[in-house]
Write a protein that holds these residues in place. Structure first.
Motif, short mmCIF file in Angstrom:
data_model
loop_
_atom_site.label_atom_id
_atom_site.label_comp_id
_atom_site.label_asym_id
_atom_site.label_seq_id
_atom_site.Cartn_x
_atom_site.Cartn_y
_atom_site.Cartn_z
N LEU A 1 27.21 -66.11 -70.88
CA LEU A 1 26.53 -67.08 -70.02
C LEU A 1 27.53 -67.87 -69.19
O LEU A 1 27.30 -68.14 -68.01
N PHE A 2 28.65 -68.24 -69.83
CA PHE A 2 29.70 -68.93 -69.08
C PHE A 2 30.18 -68.06 -67.91
O PHE A 2 30.31 -68.53 -66.78
N TRP B 1 28.84 -66.56 -60.90
CA TRP B 1 28.42 -65.38 -60.14
C TRP B 1 26.97 -65.46 -59.69
O TRP B 1 26.60 -64.86 -58.68
N LEU B 2 26.16 -66.23 -60.39
CA LEU B 2 24.77 -66.43 -59.97
C LEU B 2 24.67 -67.24 -58.68
O LEU B 2 23.66 -67.19 -57.99
N PRO C 1 21.85 -71.35 -62.21
CA PRO C 1 22.76 -71.97 -63.19
C PRO C 1 22.05 -72.96 -64.11
O PRO C 1 22.47 -73.17 -65.25
N LEU C 2 20.96 -73.56 -63.65
CA LEU C 2 20.23 -74.48 -64.52
C LEU C 2 19.46 -73.75 -65.62
O LEU C 2 19.25 -74.30 -66.70
N ILE D 1 28.26 -77.71 -69.65
CA ILE D 1 28.79 -78.60 -68.61
C ILE D 1 29.23 -77.79 -67.40
O ILE D 1 29.01 -78.19 -66.25
N TRP D 2 29.82 -76.63 -67.63
CA TRP D 2 30.21 -75.74 -66.53
C TRP D 2 28.98 -75.37 -65.70
O TRP D 2 29.01 -75.44 -64.47
N ALA D 3 27.89 -74.98 -66.35
CA ALA D 3 26.67 -74.61 -65.63
C ALA D 3 26.13 -75.79 -64.82
O ALA D 3 25.69 -75.63 -63.68
N GLN D 4 26.18 -76.97 -65.40
CA GLN D 4 25.71 -78.17 -64.69
C GLN D 4 26.59 -78.44 -63.47
O GLN D 4 26.08 -78.71 -62.38
N VAL D 5 27.88 -78.36 -63.64
CA VAL D 5 28.81 -78.61 -62.53
C VAL D 5 28.60 -77.57 -61.42
O VAL D 5 28.56 -77.92 -60.23
#
Length: 149
Positions: free
Chosen positions: A5-6, A11-12, A42-43, A82-86
């Motif tokens: 997922l990370f 890439w999404l 990403p969310l 946090i990476w996905a949120q950023v």
């Protein structure tokens, strides 16, 4: 699963960044990037990552302190979340910059590098864009930034 997922989170968002940087004048780009739904991929990753950890997330974010946040980020799911949120917020900032650049008539050779810089170092790219925007958001200034005319 967390590692996967990370890895896919950024890439999404690449197709949206690519549209803004490489096809900024295409009408489809403007339509797509005008929607806040571009942040949904990403969310979704964020939601998957935190779904099983909502109590820990709530405890960390509702009463933040440095040690608690450090412990949260030391977990693989916390760092990936946090990476996905950023990544989601960076994309929304980039989309706003794109729309503002189009409104001001900024040349793609100026906006492309600004957007690319924002992908890598979003606070600095955003700050630089705000400076360019402040300079250009005056009558008869935007067209002269790149062309000098």
């Amino acid at each position: 699963m967390t590692g996967f997922l990370f890895e896919i989170t950024f890439w999404l968002t690449v197709p949206f960044w690519a549209l803004m940087i490489f096809t900024p004048k295409w009408s489809v780009t403007a339509r797509i990037v005008s929607s806040p739904l571009i942040a949904v991929p990403p969310l979704i990753v964020y939601t998957i990552l935190v779904a099983a950890h909502l109590p820990e997330l709530w405890a960390t974010m509702s009463s933040p302190n440095l040690d608690t946040l450090r412990e949260f980020l030391a977990t693989s799911w916390g760092a990936a979340a946090i990476w996905a949120q950023v990544i989601a917020w960076d994309l929304l900032i980039g989309a706003w910059m794109y729309r503002e650049g189009r409104r001001l008539g900024l040349h793609p050779l100026l906006m492309g590098p600004l957007l690319a810089f924002t992908i890598i170092m979003s606070p600095f790219g955003f700050a630089l864009f705000l400076a360019v925007r402040a300079f250009c958001d005056r009558p008869d200034r935007a067209g002269t930034v790149v062309t000098g005319q």
